[in-house]
Design a protein around this motif. Structure first.
Motif, PDB file in Angstrom:
ATOM      1  N   ASN A  18      38.368 -31.448  84.830  1.00  0.00           N
ATOM      2  CA  ASN A  18      37.535 -30.646  83.947  1.00  0.00           C
ATOM      3  C   ASN A  18      38.298 -29.399  83.504  1.00  0.00           C
ATOM      4  O   ASN A  18      39.124 -28.869  84.245  1.00  0.00           O
ATOM      5  N   THR A  20      37.709 -25.503  81.898  1.00  0.00           N
ATOM      6  CA  THR A  20      36.740 -24.443  81.619  1.00  0.00           C
ATOM      7  C   THR A  20      37.442 -23.284  80.928  1.00  0.00           C
ATOM      8  O   THR A  20      38.472 -22.797  81.400  1.00  0.00           O
ATOM      9  N   GLU A  55      22.145 -22.705  77.633  1.00  0.00           N
ATOM     10  CA  GLU A  55      23.066 -23.809  77.893  1.00  0.00           C
ATOM     11  C   GLU A  55      22.844 -24.885  76.839  1.00  0.00           C
ATOM     12  O   GLU A  55      21.728 -25.090  76.370  1.00  0.00           O
ATOM     13  N   LYS A  56      23.944 -25.548  76.496  1.00  0.00           N
ATOM     14  CA  LYS A  56      23.851 -26.621  75.514  1.00  0.00           C
ATOM     15  C   LYS A  56      24.900 -27.682  75.842  1.00  0.00           C
ATOM     16  O   LYS A  56      25.996 -27.367  76.310  1.00  0.00           O
ATOM     17  N   HIS A  57      24.534 -28.934  75.567  1.00  0.00           N
ATOM     18  CA  HIS A  57      25.442 -30.036  75.853  1.00  0.00           C
ATOM     19  C   HIS A  57      25.696 -30.837  74.584  1.00  0.00           C
ATOM     20  O   HIS A  57      24.821 -30.978  73.730  1.00  0.00           O
ATOM     21  N   SER A  58      26.905 -31.366  74.490  1.00  0.00           N
ATOM     22  CA  SER A  58      27.222 -32.295  73.412  1.00  0.00           C
ATOM     23  C   SER A  58      28.323 -33.212  73.916  1.00  0.00           C
ATOM     24  O   SER A  58      29.486 -32.819  74.017  1.00  0.00           O
ATOM     25  N   ARG A  60      30.883 -34.672  76.085  1.00  0.00           N
ATOM     26  CA  ARG A  60      31.585 -34.135  77.265  1.00  0.00           C
ATOM     27  C   ARG A  60      31.689 -32.604  77.249  1.00  0.00           C
ATOM     28  O   ARG A  60      32.342 -32.019  78.099  1.00  0.00           O
ATOM     29  N   LEU A  61      31.041 -31.985  76.300  1.00  0.00           N
ATOM     30  CA  LEU A  61      31.091 -30.532  76.183  1.00  0.00           C
ATOM     31  C   LEU A  61      29.823 -29.910  76.744  1.00  0.00           C
ATOM     32  O   LEU A  61      28.719 -30.400  76.520  1.00  0.00           O
ATOM     33  N   ARG A  62      30.026 -28.818  77.474  1.00  0.00           N
ATOM     34  CA  ARG A  62      28.884 -28.030  77.961  1.00  0.00           C
ATOM     35  C   ARG A  62      29.207 -26.565  77.692  1.00  0.00           C
ATOM     36  O   ARG A  62      30.253 -26.065  78.105  1.00  0.00           O
ATOM     37  N   THR A  64      27.739 -22.569  77.905  1.00  0.00           N
ATOM     38  CA  THR A  64      26.758 -21.632  78.434  1.00  0.00           C
ATOM     39  C   THR A  64      26.908 -20.300  77.711  1.00  0.00           C
ATOM     40  O   THR A  64      27.973 -19.968  77.193  1.00  0.00           O
ATOM     41  N   THR A  77      34.424 -31.919  80.272  1.00  0.00           N
ATOM     42  CA  THR A  77      34.477 -32.765  81.467  1.00  0.00           C
ATOM     43  C   THR A  77      35.356 -33.990  81.215  1.00  0.00           C
ATOM     44  O   THR A  77      35.530 -34.437  80.073  1.00  0.00           O
TER      45      THR A  77
END
Lengths: 109, 118
Positions: A18, A20, A55-58, A60-62, A64, A77
Protein backbone atom coordinates in the motif's frame (compact mmCIF):
# COMPACT_ATOMS: atom_id res chain seq x y z
CA UNK A 1 1.60 31.30 -1.22
CA UNK A 2 1.83 27.56 -1.60
CA UNK A 3 -1.38 25.99 -0.37
CA UNK A 4 -0.71 22.27 -0.43
CA UNK A 5 2.34 20.64 1.03
CA UNK A 6 2.79 16.96 0.36
CA UNK A 7 4.61 14.31 2.24
CA UNK A 8 6.64 12.34 1.41
CA UNK A 9 8.26 13.94 -1.61
CA UNK A 10 9.16 10.51 -2.93
CA UNK A 11 7.95 7.02 -2.09
CA UNK A 12 9.36 3.75 -3.34
CA UNK A 13 7.49 0.48 -2.69
CA UNK A 14 7.09 -3.05 -4.01
CA UNK A 15 4.15 -4.17 -6.08
CA UNK A 16 1.30 -5.32 -3.84
CA UNK A 17 2.14 -2.95 -1.00
CA UNK A 18 0.00 0.00 0.00
CA UNK A 19 1.09 3.59 -0.66
CA UNK A 20 0.05 6.49 1.54
CA UNK A 21 0.57 10.13 0.64
CA UNK A 22 -0.29 13.10 2.80
CA UNK A 23 -1.26 16.66 2.01
CA UNK A 24 -1.54 19.67 4.31
CA UNK A 25 -3.05 23.02 3.47
CA UNK A 26 -3.46 26.40 5.09
CA UNK A 27 -6.75 28.07 4.27
CA UNK A 28 -10.40 27.04 4.18
CA UNK A 29 -11.47 24.97 1.19
CA UNK A 30 -14.56 23.97 -0.72
CA UNK A 31 -13.10 20.60 -1.62
CA UNK A 32 -9.80 18.81 -2.03
CA UNK A 33 -8.82 16.81 -5.08
CA UNK A 34 -6.10 14.37 -6.01
CA UNK A 35 -4.53 14.19 -9.43
CA UNK A 36 -2.05 11.86 -11.02
CA UNK A 37 0.64 12.79 -13.54
CA UNK A 38 2.63 10.33 -15.57
CA UNK A 39 6.08 11.55 -16.53
CA UNK A 40 5.94 14.27 -19.19
CA UNK A 41 2.17 14.24 -19.42
CA UNK A 42 -0.80 16.24 -18.22
CA UNK A 43 -2.67 15.57 -14.99
CA UNK A 44 -5.59 13.22 -14.59
CA UNK A 45 -8.25 13.75 -11.95
CA UNK A 46 -8.51 10.83 -9.51
CA UNK A 47 -10.91 11.70 -6.76
CA UNK A 48 -12.60 14.63 -5.03
CA UNK A 49 -13.60 14.96 -1.39
CA UNK A 50 -15.79 17.79 -0.21
CA UNK A 51 -15.15 19.79 2.93
CA UNK A 52 -18.09 18.15 4.71
CA UNK A 53 -16.87 14.62 3.94
CA UNK A 54 -14.34 12.66 5.97
CA UNK A 55 -13.59 9.67 3.79
CA UNK A 56 -14.17 8.59 0.23
CA UNK A 57 -13.38 5.48 -1.78
CA UNK A 58 -12.91 4.85 -5.46
CA UNK A 59 -11.63 1.45 -6.50
CA UNK A 60 -8.20 1.01 -4.90
CA UNK A 61 -8.13 4.64 -3.78
CA UNK A 62 -9.12 5.85 -0.34
CA UNK A 63 -9.04 9.52 0.56
CA UNK A 64 -9.50 11.03 3.99
CA UNK A 65 -9.97 14.65 4.92
CA UNK A 66 -9.50 16.25 8.34
CA UNK A 67 -10.54 19.88 8.10
CA UNK A 68 -9.63 20.54 11.75
CA UNK A 69 -6.03 19.59 10.98
CA UNK A 70 -6.21 20.90 7.40
CA UNK A 71 -4.85 17.66 6.07
CA UNK A 72 -5.74 14.88 3.67
CA UNK A 73 -4.31 11.51 2.81
CA UNK A 74 -4.46 9.34 -0.28
CA UNK A 75 -4.10 5.60 0.12
CA UNK A 76 -3.51 3.35 -2.86
CA UNK A 77 -4.03 -0.28 -1.93
CA UNK A 78 -2.40 -3.29 -3.59
CA UNK A 79 -0.17 -1.10 -5.72
CA UNK A 80 0.86 -2.01 -9.24
CA UNK A 81 3.84 -1.02 -11.34
CA UNK A 82 1.41 0.98 -13.48
CA UNK A 83 0.68 3.20 -10.45
CA UNK A 84 4.16 4.69 -10.82
CA UNK A 85 3.55 8.43 -11.28
CA UNK A 86 3.48 11.75 -9.46
CA UNK A 87 0.46 12.44 -7.29
CA UNK A 88 -0.73 15.94 -6.48
CA UNK A 89 -3.30 17.21 -4.06
CA UNK A 90 -5.18 20.34 -5.10
CA UNK A 91 -7.28 22.55 -2.90
CA UNK A 92 -10.31 24.24 -4.39
CA UNK A 93 -10.57 27.65 -2.82
CA UNK A 94 -13.89 28.53 -4.39
CA UNK A 95 -12.88 29.06 -7.98
CA UNK A 96 -9.17 28.41 -8.19
CA UNK A 97 -7.23 25.20 -7.76
CA UNK A 98 -3.89 25.34 -5.98
CA UNK A 99 -1.62 22.34 -6.31
CA UNK A 100 0.75 20.83 -3.81
CA UNK A 101 4.36 19.93 -4.53
CA UNK A 102 3.49 16.34 -5.31
CA UNK A 103 4.68 12.91 -4.27
CA UNK A 104 6.68 10.83 -6.73
CA UNK A 105 5.56 7.22 -6.33
CA UNK A 106 7.65 4.41 -7.73
CA UNK A 107 6.22 0.89 -7.60
CA UNK A 108 8.76 -1.84 -8.29
CA UNK A 109 7.52 -5.02 -9.97
CA UNK B 1 -15.49 11.96 -21.14
CA UNK B 2 -14.11 15.46 -21.53
CA UNK B 3 -10.92 15.71 -23.57
CA UNK B 4 -8.52 18.62 -23.88
CA UNK B 5 -6.10 18.55 -26.78
CA UNK B 6 -2.88 20.51 -26.57
CA UNK B 7 -0.39 21.14 -29.38
CA UNK B 8 2.47 21.01 -29.95
CA UNK B 9 3.67 18.46 -27.42
CA UNK B 10 7.27 19.52 -27.93
CA UNK B 11 8.77 22.61 -29.48
CA UNK B 12 12.33 23.80 -29.77
CA UNK B 13 12.98 27.37 -30.82
CA UNK B 14 15.74 29.90 -31.01
CA UNK B 15 16.05 32.69 -28.50
CA UNK B 16 14.08 35.75 -29.57
CA UNK B 17 11.38 33.93 -31.51
CA UNK B 18 7.73 33.51 -30.52
CA UNK B 19 5.99 30.23 -29.92
CA UNK B 20 2.25 29.54 -29.93
CA UNK B 21 0.66 26.71 -27.97
CA UNK B 22 -2.93 25.69 -28.67
CA UNK B 23 -5.41 24.19 -26.27
CA UNK B 24 -8.72 22.81 -27.53
CA UNK B 25 -11.68 21.32 -25.73
CA UNK B 26 -12.77 18.53 -28.06
CA UNK B 27 -16.22 17.52 -26.95
CA UNK B 28 -17.34 20.32 -24.68
CA UNK B 29 -17.34 24.07 -24.52
CA UNK B 30 -14.95 25.86 -22.22
CA UNK B 31 -15.64 29.49 -21.41
CA UNK B 32 -12.68 29.34 -19.06
CA UNK B 33 -9.31 27.67 -19.45
CA UNK B 34 -6.32 27.69 -17.16
CA UNK B 35 -2.67 27.82 -18.16
CA UNK B 36 -0.05 26.33 -15.86
CA UNK B 37 3.70 26.17 -15.92
CA UNK B 38 5.62 23.31 -14.36
CA UNK B 39 9.33 23.12 -13.60
CA UNK B 40 11.08 19.74 -13.33
CA UNK B 41 9.89 17.76 -10.32
CA UNK B 42 7.92 20.75 -9.14
CA UNK B 43 4.31 21.68 -8.68
CA UNK B 44 2.11 23.44 -11.17
CA UNK B 45 2.11 27.21 -11.09
CA UNK B 46 -1.03 28.90 -12.35
CA UNK B 47 -0.05 31.52 -14.88
CA UNK B 48 -3.37 32.86 -16.05
CA UNK B 49 -7.06 32.23 -16.49
CA UNK B 50 -8.26 32.48 -20.06
CA UNK B 51 -11.79 33.79 -20.57
CA UNK B 52 -13.70 33.44 -23.81
CA UNK B 53 -14.52 36.82 -25.28
CA UNK B 54 -12.62 38.84 -22.71
CA UNK B 55 -9.13 39.50 -21.45
CA UNK B 56 -7.20 36.87 -19.59
CA UNK B 57 -6.60 37.22 -15.87
CA UNK B 58 -2.92 36.89 -15.02
CA UNK B 59 -1.47 35.74 -11.72
CA UNK B 60 0.83 38.03 -9.81
CA UNK B 61 4.32 38.06 -11.25
CA UNK B 62 3.36 36.73 -14.68
CA UNK B 63 4.17 39.14 -17.50
CA UNK B 64 1.10 39.53 -19.67
CA UNK B 65 3.11 41.00 -22.54
CA UNK B 66 5.42 38.04 -22.41
CA UNK B 67 2.76 35.37 -22.24
CA UNK B 68 -0.07 36.38 -24.54
CA UNK B 69 -3.30 34.50 -24.07
CA UNK B 70 -6.19 34.54 -26.50
CA UNK B 71 -9.47 32.72 -26.03
CA UNK B 72 -10.99 33.17 -29.46
CA UNK B 73 -13.82 30.65 -29.21
CA UNK B 74 -15.57 28.36 -26.76
CA UNK B 75 -13.21 25.54 -27.70
CA UNK B 76 -9.85 27.20 -28.29
CA UNK B 77 -7.36 29.05 -26.13
CA UNK B 78 -3.82 29.90 -27.18
CA UNK B 79 -0.71 30.83 -25.25
CA UNK B 80 2.00 32.69 -27.14
CA UNK B 81 5.41 33.01 -25.54
CA UNK B 82 6.82 36.12 -27.13
CA UNK B 83 10.53 36.79 -27.65
CA UNK B 84 11.35 33.54 -25.90
CA UNK B 85 14.52 33.18 -23.86
CA UNK B 86 16.17 30.11 -22.35
CA UNK B 87 14.61 30.87 -18.96
CA UNK B 88 11.18 30.42 -20.57
CA UNK B 89 12.02 26.77 -21.19
CA UNK B 90 9.47 24.78 -19.25
CA UNK B 91 6.48 22.46 -19.41
CA UNK B 92 3.26 24.34 -20.11
CA UNK B 93 -0.09 22.70 -19.43
CA UNK B 94 -3.59 23.92 -20.16
CA UNK B 95 -6.76 22.77 -18.50
CA UNK B 96 -10.48 23.37 -18.52
CA UNK B 97 -13.32 22.66 -16.12
CA UNK B 98 -14.59 19.55 -17.83
CA UNK B 99 -16.27 17.31 -15.32
CA UNK B 100 -19.71 17.63 -13.87
CA UNK B 101 -19.16 18.06 -10.15
CA UNK B 102 -21.71 20.42 -8.75
CA UNK B 103 -20.04 23.44 -7.20
CA UNK B 104 -16.55 22.04 -7.69
CA UNK B 105 -13.72 23.12 -9.96
CA UNK B 106 -12.53 19.82 -11.45
CA UNK B 107 -10.09 20.17 -14.29
CA UNK B 108 -9.39 18.19 -17.42
CA UNK B 109 -5.82 18.72 -18.54
CA UNK B 110 -4.10 18.73 -21.88
CA UNK B 111 -1.04 16.54 -22.33
CA UNK B 112 1.29 19.50 -21.95
CA UNK B 113 3.83 21.24 -24.18
CA UNK B 114 7.56 21.00 -23.56
CA UNK B 115 9.21 24.24 -24.67
CA UNK B 116 12.97 24.37 -25.10
CA UNK B 117 14.52 27.70 -26.01
CA UNK B 118 18.06 27.52 -27.32
Amino acid sequence: SQQGEEDPQALSIQEGENATMNCSYKTSINNLQWYRQNSGRGLVHLILIRSNEREKHSGRLRVTLDTSKKSSSLLITASRAADTASYFCATDGYGKLTFGQGTILTVHP
Amino acid sequence: GAVVSQHPSRVICKSGTSVKIECRSLDFQATTMFWYRQFPKKSLMLMATSNEGSKATYEQGVEKDKFLINHASLTLSTLTVTSAHPEDSSFYICSAPGQAYSGANVLTFGAGSRLTVL
